[in-house]
Design a protein around this motif. Structure first.
Motif, PDB file in Angstrom:
ATOM      1  N   VAL A 321      26.013 -19.157  52.754  1.00 27.64           N
ATOM      2  CA  VAL A 321      26.844 -20.160  52.106  1.00 27.64           C
ATOM      3  C   VAL A 321      27.973 -19.485  51.339  1.00 27.64           C
ATOM      4  N   ALA A 322      27.727 -18.292  50.787  1.00 31.98           N
ATOM      5  CA  ALA A 322      28.789 -17.543  50.101  1.00 31.98           C
ATOM      6  C   ALA A 322      29.820 -17.061  51.108  1.00 31.98           C
ATOM      7  N   PHE A 323      29.345 -16.662  52.280  1.00 33.63           N
ATOM      8  CA  PHE A 323      30.234 -16.259  53.370  1.00 33.63           C
ATOM      9  C   PHE A 323      31.139 -17.435  53.754  1.00 33.63           C
ATOM     10  N   GLU A 324      30.540 -18.605  53.878  1.00 31.35           N
ATOM     11  CA  GLU A 324      31.291 -19.816  54.231  1.00 31.35           C
ATOM     12  C   GLU A 324      32.343 -20.120  53.169  1.00 31.35           C
ATOM     13  N   ASN A 325      31.990 -19.968  51.889  1.00 35.60           N
ATOM     14  CA  ASN A 325      32.932 -20.252  50.806  1.00 35.60           C
ATOM     15  C   ASN A 325      34.145 -19.320  50.849  1.00 35.60           C
ATOM     16  N   LEU A 326      33.917 -18.065  51.245  1.00 37.07           N
ATOM     17  CA  LEU A 326      35.028 -17.119  51.370  1.00 37.07           C
ATOM     18  C   LEU A 326      36.016 -17.574  52.441  1.00 37.07           C
ATOM     19  N   ILE A 327      35.482 -18.006  53.576  1.00 35.45           N
ATOM     20  CA  ILE A 327      36.329 -18.498  54.663  1.00 35.45           C
ATOM     21  C   ILE A 327      37.136 -19.720  54.198  1.00 35.45           C
ATOM     22  N   HIS A 328      36.468 -20.653  53.535  1.00 33.68           N
ATOM     23  CA  HIS A 328      37.135 -21.868  53.080  1.00 33.68           C
ATOM     24  C   HIS A 328      38.230 -21.555  52.061  1.00 33.68           C
ATOM     25  N   LYS A 329      37.962 -20.618  51.175  1.00 29.50           N
ATOM     26  CA  LYS A 329      38.965 -20.237  50.172  1.00 29.50           C
ATOM     27  C   LYS A 329      40.168 -19.577  50.842  1.00 29.50           C
ATOM     28  N   LEU A 330      39.906 -18.752  51.855  1.00 29.31           N
ATOM     29  CA  LEU A 330      40.974 -18.051  52.566  1.00 29.31           C
ATOM     30  C   LEU A 330      41.942 -19.047  53.220  1.00 29.31           C
ATOM     31  N   PHE A 331      41.387 -20.121  53.800  1.00 31.44           N
ATOM     32  CA  PHE A 331      42.214 -21.083  54.536  1.00 31.44           C
ATOM     33  C   PHE A 331      42.450 -22.383  53.753  1.00 31.44           C
ATOM     34  N   SER A 332      42.265 -22.365  52.448  1.00 30.08           N
ATOM     35  CA  SER A 332      42.352 -23.584  51.645  1.00 30.08           C
ATOM     36  C   SER A 332      43.733 -24.241  51.736  1.00 30.08           C
ATOM     37  N   HIS A 333      44.794 -23.436  51.897  1.00 35.80           N
ATOM     38  CA  HIS A 333      46.142 -24.004  51.922  1.00 35.80           C
ATOM     39  C   HIS A 333      46.512 -24.586  53.291  1.00 35.80           C
ATOM     40  N   VAL A 334      45.622 -24.452  54.294  1.00 32.47           N
ATOM     41  CA  VAL A 334      45.854 -25.106  55.590  1.00 32.47           C
ATOM     42  C   VAL A 334      44.704 -26.080  55.889  1.00 32.47           C
ATOM     43  N   GLN A 335      44.091 -26.580  54.840  1.00 30.72           N
ATOM     44  CA  GLN A 335      42.994 -27.536  54.991  1.00 30.72           C
ATOM     45  C   GLN A 335      43.540 -28.901  55.412  1.00 30.72           C
ATOM     46  N   LEU A 336      42.817 -29.580  56.293  1.00 29.40           N
ATOM     47  CA  LEU A 336      43.227 -30.905  56.757  1.00 29.40           C
ATOM     48  C   LEU A 336      43.093 -31.913  55.614  1.00 29.40           C
ATOM     49  N   PRO A 352      44.747 -21.039  64.006  1.00 30.07           N
ATOM     50  CA  PRO A 352      44.349 -20.588  65.347  1.00 30.07           C
ATOM     51  C   PRO A 352      42.950 -19.978  65.358  1.00 30.07           C
ATOM     52  N   LEU A 353      42.227 -20.187  66.456  1.00 20.50           N
ATOM     53  CA  LEU A 353      40.870 -19.655  66.578  1.00 20.50           C
ATOM     54  C   LEU A 353      40.850 -18.137  66.467  1.00 20.50           C
ATOM     55  N   SER A 354      41.835 -17.464  67.036  1.00 17.03           N
ATOM     56  CA  SER A 354      41.874 -15.998  66.970  1.00 17.03           C
ATOM     57  C   SER A 354      41.975 -15.497  65.538  1.00 17.03           C
ATOM     58  N   ILE A 355      42.658 -16.255  64.677  1.00 21.75           N
ATOM     59  CA  ILE A 355      42.779 -15.890  63.263  1.00 21.75           C
ATOM     60  C   ILE A 355      41.427 -16.057  62.563  1.00 21.75           C
ATOM     61  N   ILE A 356      40.708 -17.135  62.899  1.00 21.14           N
ATOM     62  CA  ILE A 356      39.386 -17.355  62.304  1.00 21.14           C
ATOM     63  C   ILE A 356      38.455 -16.203  62.663  1.00 21.14           C
ATOM     64  N   GLU A 357      38.438 -15.814  63.950  1.00 22.16           N
ATOM     65  CA  GLU A 357      37.568 -14.717  64.397  1.00 22.16           C
ATOM     66  C   GLU A 357      37.944 -13.409  63.707  1.00 22.16           C
ATOM     67  N   GLN A 358      39.241 -13.167  63.562  1.00 27.51           N
ATOM     68  CA  GLN A 358      39.702 -11.954  62.883  1.00 27.51           C
ATOM     69  C   GLN A 358      39.273 -11.954  61.421  1.00 27.51           C
ATOM     70  N   ALA A 359      39.370 -13.108  60.754  1.00 26.30           N
ATOM     71  CA  ALA A 359      38.989 -13.220  59.348  1.00 26.30           C
ATOM     72  C   ALA A 359      37.504 -12.943  59.158  1.00 26.30           C
ATOM     73  N   VAL A 360      36.661 -13.482  60.075  1.00 34.14           N
ATOM     74  CA  VAL A 360      35.212 -13.242  59.995  1.00 34.14           C
ATOM     75  C   VAL A 360      34.926 -11.745  60.074  1.00 34.14           C
ATOM     76  N   GLN A 374      52.738 -19.322  57.388  1.00 29.43           N
ATOM     77  CA  GLN A 374      54.029 -19.390  58.074  1.00 29.43           C
ATOM     78  C   GLN A 374      54.080 -18.419  59.249  1.00 29.43           C
ATOM     79  N   LEU A 375      53.575 -17.201  59.017  1.00 28.08           N
ATOM     80  CA  LEU A 375      53.566 -16.187  60.075  1.00 28.08           C
ATOM     81  C   LEU A 375      52.335 -16.299  60.968  1.00 28.08           C
ATOM     82  N   LYS A 376      51.355 -17.127  60.519  1.00 33.65           N
ATOM     83  CA  LYS A 376      50.069 -17.235  61.215  1.00 33.65           C
ATOM     84  C   LYS A 376      49.477 -15.827  61.430  1.00 33.65           C
ATOM     85  N   LYS A 377      49.273 -15.157  60.289  1.00 31.70           N
ATOM     86  CA  LYS A 377      48.855 -13.751  60.339  1.00 31.70           C
ATOM     87  C   LYS A 377      47.951 -13.441  59.164  1.00 31.70           C
TER      88      LYS A 377
END
Length: 381
Positions: A321-336, A352-360, A374-377
């Motif tokens: 769950v802590a791992f999940e929270n890190l992911i959510h915080k990382l992408f919080s500014h592109v949340q639906l 993008p899915l490739s960005i999610i996999e890279q972040a993990v 903006q750069l999707k990076k």
């Protein structure tokens, strides 16, 4: 002619001013040195010297320390191992000088004077129960043949950048790992009796080798606390992404599954949802992912539509769950930003899915990162 006086005058000239006795080298292990190392361990654990009115073991340590201080040969043998300055000549403290002053026959020893040295009850520290077992640091007999080369190799790789010091995390505690603790390299050579405690952390006895030639069987979590408070993990910077994933996800008998991190794609036919490119749900479950999404079309969390599993990772030895929270915080500014009935789903992100996999992979690696929408990076910090 007094030859002793003449020799003293001779050696008191400028020609001999810079000449000093050679520094004594550390000797091999013997009973006296190991006894002194037991005293060092006791002082480190209790923040005081052993007393003669304590337990039998403490009384023995106190007498041994007194014997070493009185005997110059014993003191010289133990001095190279004196990391706490127990054998150094100590000046009397102000309190000790005052006590001597008031004990002088010229002064009275009235109750008023004695009361000056009494500590009020509210300032007295509560007695802390003594642990049943205190890890001892002793000389490592086969250090030169078995471990010295490894420490030299780590220093060389730290100097040329192949290794670097990183922030410590519990998952770094693995056999063969090196750490820097209070300025000294430590090798976690062995772990025994490892089990998970109520706080979800692994603990057990270790064999830790220190680069000064000592060893200890400190508890795993005691080692972790020492690294957290004043140390770092040594990280191999030469591993490729494939090497890193293989190393991190190789499962052993000590690994305990925590749950699954998953990435889902919505099958919604609602134009407001279907038109959004790179929309994914990132979540965590202790069930299988299939069980978790079985009723997706009736759940606002899944936007009242079936979903497709596009990626999942089984997580071991950490609070997923802590791992999940890190992911959510990382992408919080592109949340639906979307309301579904009376709820507001918070686990959907436009990335993008490739960005999610890279972040993990970076989070597993312990690398601090940020996401540039903006750069999707992914940006390394």
């Amino acid at each position: 002619m007094n030859w002793d006086e003449e020799l003293l005058k001779l050696f008191d000239t400028e020609e001999f001013a810079g000449i000093k006795a050679p520094t004594r080298k550390k000797t091999s292990s013997d009973r006296l040195v190991n006894s002194f190392l037991e005293i060092i361990s006791f002082v480190e654990a209790n923040n005081r010297e052993p007393q003669t009115d304590g337990s039998i073991n403490e009384m023995s340590l106190a007498r041994t320390l007194g014997s070493i201080r009185k005997d110059e040969q014993k003191r010289a043998k133990c001095l190279p191992y004196d990391s706490l300055g127990l054998l150094q000549e100590k000046e009397k403290t102000i309190d000790e000088q005052l006590i001597e002053l008031f004990n002088d026959p010229l002064y009275s020893s009235s109750s008023e004077v004695q009361d000056m040295f009494e500590i009020p009850d509210y300032m007295k520290k509560a007695t802390i129960g003594r642990p049943e077992y205190i890890a001892q640091r002793v000389v490592c007999e086969d250090f030169e043949n078995k471990y010295a080369g490894g420490f030299k190799d780590v220093h060389a790789k730290l100097n040329d950048g192949r290794y670097k010091l990183v922030k410590f995390k519990d998952e770094h505690l693995k056999t063969g790992a090196y750490f820097l603790v209070d300025g000294m390299l430590v090798l976690l050579a062995k772990m025994e009796g490892v089990a998970r405690k109520k706080d979800y952390k692994l603990d057990g006895r270790t064999l830790c080798i220190y680069e000064n030639g000592l060893q200890s069987d400190v508890l795993l979590q005691s080692l972790a606390k020492a690294i957290y408070s004043g140390g770092y993990s040594v990280k191999d910077m030469t591993l490729t992404d494939d090497d890193l994933l293989k190393k991190e996800f190789t499962i052993t008998k000590n690994d305990i599954p925590s749950g699954h991190i998953y990435v889902l794609r919505s099958k919604s036919t609602n134009p407001e949802i279907a038109s959004i490119k790179d929309l994914y749900k990132i979540g965590f479950t202790t069930q299988t992912v299939e069980e978790r999404i079985a009723n997706a079309k009736n759940d606002a969390t899944y936007l009242f539509a079936d979903v497709e599993i596009v990626a999942s990772w089984q997580v071991f030895n950490i609070k997923a769950v802590a791992f999940e929270n890190l992911i959510h915080k990382l992408f919080s500014h592109v949340q639906l930003k979307l309301s579904a009935g009376d709820s507001n789903p918070k686990e959907w992100f436009i990335v993008p899915l490739s960005i999610i996999e890279q972040a993990v992979n970076y989070i597993i690696n312990g690398q601090p990162i940020a996401y540039d929408a903006q750069l999707k990076k992914i940006v390394l910090l």
